[in-house]
Design a protein around this motif. Structure first.
Motif, short mmCIF file in Angstrom:
data_model
loop_
_atom_site.label_atom_id
_atom_site.label_comp_id
_atom_site.label_asym_id
_atom_site.label_seq_id
_atom_site.Cartn_x
_atom_site.Cartn_y
_atom_site.Cartn_z
N ALA A 30 5.11 3.15 -2.28
CA ALA A 30 4.49 1.85 -2.01
C ALA A 30 5.39 1.02 -1.10
O ALA A 30 6.61 1.05 -1.23
CB ALA A 30 4.25 1.11 -3.32
N HIS A 31 4.76 0.30 -0.16
CA HIS A 31 5.52 -0.49 0.78
C HIS A 31 4.64 -1.54 1.46
O HIS A 31 3.42 -1.49 1.37
CB HIS A 31 6.15 0.42 1.86
CG HIS A 31 5.14 1.14 2.69
ND1 HIS A 31 4.51 2.27 2.25
CD2 HIS A 31 4.65 0.90 3.93
CE1 HIS A 31 3.67 2.70 3.18
NE2 HIS A 31 3.73 1.87 4.22
N LYS A 32 5.30 -2.47 2.12
CA LYS A 32 4.62 -3.40 3.02
C LYS A 32 5.59 -3.73 4.14
O LYS A 32 6.81 -3.54 4.02
CB LYS A 32 4.16 -4.66 2.30
CG LYS A 32 5.26 -5.57 1.79
CD LYS A 32 4.64 -6.79 1.12
CE LYS A 32 5.69 -7.69 0.49
NZ LYS A 32 5.09 -8.87 -0.13
N ILE A 33 5.02 -4.20 5.25
CA ILE A 33 5.82 -4.54 6.42
C ILE A 33 5.71 -6.05 6.62
O ILE A 33 4.62 -6.60 6.66
CB ILE A 33 5.33 -3.78 7.67
CG1 ILE A 33 5.32 -2.27 7.40
CG2 ILE A 33 6.21 -4.12 8.87
CD1 ILE A 33 4.64 -1.46 8.49
N LEU A 66 11.73 -0.52 -9.16
CA LEU A 66 12.55 -1.46 -8.41
C LEU A 66 12.12 -1.49 -6.95
O LEU A 66 11.72 -0.48 -6.39
CB LEU A 66 14.03 -1.08 -8.50
CG LEU A 66 14.65 -1.12 -9.89
CD1 LEU A 66 16.11 -0.69 -9.81
CD2 LEU A 66 14.55 -2.51 -10.48
N TRP A 67 12.23 -2.65 -6.32
CA TRP A 67 11.85 -2.80 -4.91
C TRP A 67 13.10 -2.97 -4.06
O TRP A 67 14.05 -3.61 -4.47
CB TRP A 67 10.91 -3.99 -4.74
CG TRP A 67 9.54 -3.63 -5.19
CD1 TRP A 67 9.08 -3.62 -6.46
CD2 TRP A 67 8.47 -3.16 -4.38
NE1 TRP A 67 7.78 -3.18 -6.50
CE2 TRP A 67 7.38 -2.89 -5.23
CE3 TRP A 67 8.32 -2.95 -3.00
CZ2 TRP A 67 6.16 -2.42 -4.76
CZ3 TRP A 67 7.11 -2.49 -2.52
CH2 TRP A 67 6.04 -2.22 -3.41
N GLN A 68 13.07 -2.37 -2.90
CA GLN A 68 14.18 -2.46 -1.95
C GLN A 68 13.66 -3.10 -0.67
O GLN A 68 12.48 -2.99 -0.34
CB GLN A 68 14.69 -1.06 -1.62
CG GLN A 68 15.14 -0.28 -2.82
CD GLN A 68 15.40 1.18 -2.48
OE1 GLN A 68 15.17 1.64 -1.37
NE2 GLN A 68 15.89 1.92 -3.47
N HIS A 90 0.84 -1.20 0.00
CA HIS A 90 0.00 0.00 0.00
C HIS A 90 0.88 1.26 0.00
O HIS A 90 2.09 1.18 0.11
CB HIS A 90 -0.92 0.00 1.23
CG HIS A 90 -0.17 0.12 2.52
ND1 HIS A 90 0.48 -0.96 3.10
CD2 HIS A 90 0.08 1.19 3.32
CE1 HIS A 90 1.06 -0.56 4.22
NE2 HIS A 90 0.85 0.74 4.37
N PHE A 91 0.22 2.39 -0.14
CA PHE A 91 0.91 3.67 -0.01
C PHE A 91 -0.07 4.67 0.57
O PHE A 91 -1.27 4.41 0.63
CB PHE A 91 1.48 4.16 -1.35
CG PHE A 91 0.43 4.47 -2.39
CD1 PHE A 91 -0.04 5.76 -2.54
CD2 PHE A 91 -0.07 3.47 -3.20
CE1 PHE A 91 -1.00 6.06 -3.51
CE2 PHE A 91 -1.04 3.75 -4.16
CZ PHE A 91 -1.50 5.05 -4.31
N ILE A 128 11.02 -4.02 5.82
CA ILE A 128 10.20 -3.07 5.07
C ILE A 128 10.56 -3.28 3.61
O ILE A 128 11.71 -3.12 3.21
CB ILE A 128 10.50 -1.61 5.46
CG1 ILE A 128 10.43 -1.42 6.98
CG2 ILE A 128 9.55 -0.66 4.72
CD1 ILE A 128 9.10 -1.65 7.61
N GLU A 129 9.58 -3.68 2.82
CA GLU A 129 9.78 -3.83 1.38
C GLU A 129 9.11 -2.63 0.74
O GLU A 129 7.93 -2.36 1.00
CB GLU A 129 9.16 -5.14 0.90
CG GLU A 129 9.54 -5.47 -0.53
CD GLU A 129 9.09 -6.87 -0.92
OE1 GLU A 129 8.25 -6.95 -1.85
OE2 GLU A 129 9.56 -7.84 -0.31
N MET A 130 9.88 -1.88 -0.05
CA MET A 130 9.36 -0.61 -0.57
C MET A 130 9.79 -0.36 -2.00
O MET A 130 10.82 -0.88 -2.45
CB MET A 130 9.83 0.53 0.33
CG MET A 130 11.33 0.66 0.41
SD MET A 130 11.85 1.52 1.88
CE MET A 130 13.24 0.50 2.36
N ALA A 131 9.01 0.44 -2.68
CA ALA A 131 9.34 0.83 -4.05
C ALA A 131 10.60 1.68 -4.01
O ALA A 131 10.85 2.40 -3.05
CB ALA A 131 8.19 1.62 -4.66
N GLY A 132 11.40 1.59 -5.07
CA GLY A 132 12.63 2.37 -5.16
C GLY A 132 12.35 3.86 -5.10
O GLY A 132 11.31 4.32 -5.56
N ALA A 133 13.26 4.59 -4.53
CA ALA A 133 13.08 6.04 -4.38
C ALA A 133 13.64 6.81 -5.58
O ALA A 133 13.31 7.95 -5.78
CB ALA A 133 13.76 6.51 -3.11
#
Length: 119
Positions: free
Chosen positions: A88-91, A69-71, A39-40, A57-62
């Motif tokens: 966008a991210h998830k925990i 890309l996901w980090q 979500h975001f 924390i998996e998140m969209a690249g900045a």
């Protein structure tokens, strides 16, 4: 205080919309082996502090060039991370014990937009 239950755990709202300060604050308990949905927040930055346990924390690249890309970043007890609005991210709790987090949103009426659903 309001408590919301989810398949992955719960959110206990300490302050669910302080208009004068422009914040919302919650305690999150994330069950072992569970994760939030991707979500975001359209209108709020998010600050996550790990009270107990550890999470990923998996998140969209900045980066503007690598926005798809996901980090992944692991944060443990006493550590924190700040996420910009619309990121966008998830925990994820990949441990075998619950994780307890404090989360602060920089808007009194944070909006959550879900990209997908998990646990």
């Amino acid at each position: 205080m309001t408590i919301e239950a989810f398949p992955w755990g719960m959110m206990q709202w300490i302050e669910r919309g302080h208009k004068a300060l422009g914040i919302s604050v919650a305690k999150m308990s994330l069950r072992p082996g569970c994760e939030t949905d991707v979500h975001f927040h359209e209108n709020a930055h998010e600050f996550i502090y790990v009270e107990e346990g550890e999470v990923v924390i998996e998140m969209a690249g900045a980066s503007k060039d690598n926005s798809d890309l996901w980090q992944k970043k692991r944060i443990r007890t006493g550590e924190k991370i700040a996420l910009q609005q619309r990121r966008a991210h998830k925990i994820i709790n990949d441990a075998n014990v619950s994780a307890d987090l404090t989360i602060v949103y920089t808007h009194h009426e944070r909006r959550k937009d879900t990209l997908g659903s998990k646990n």
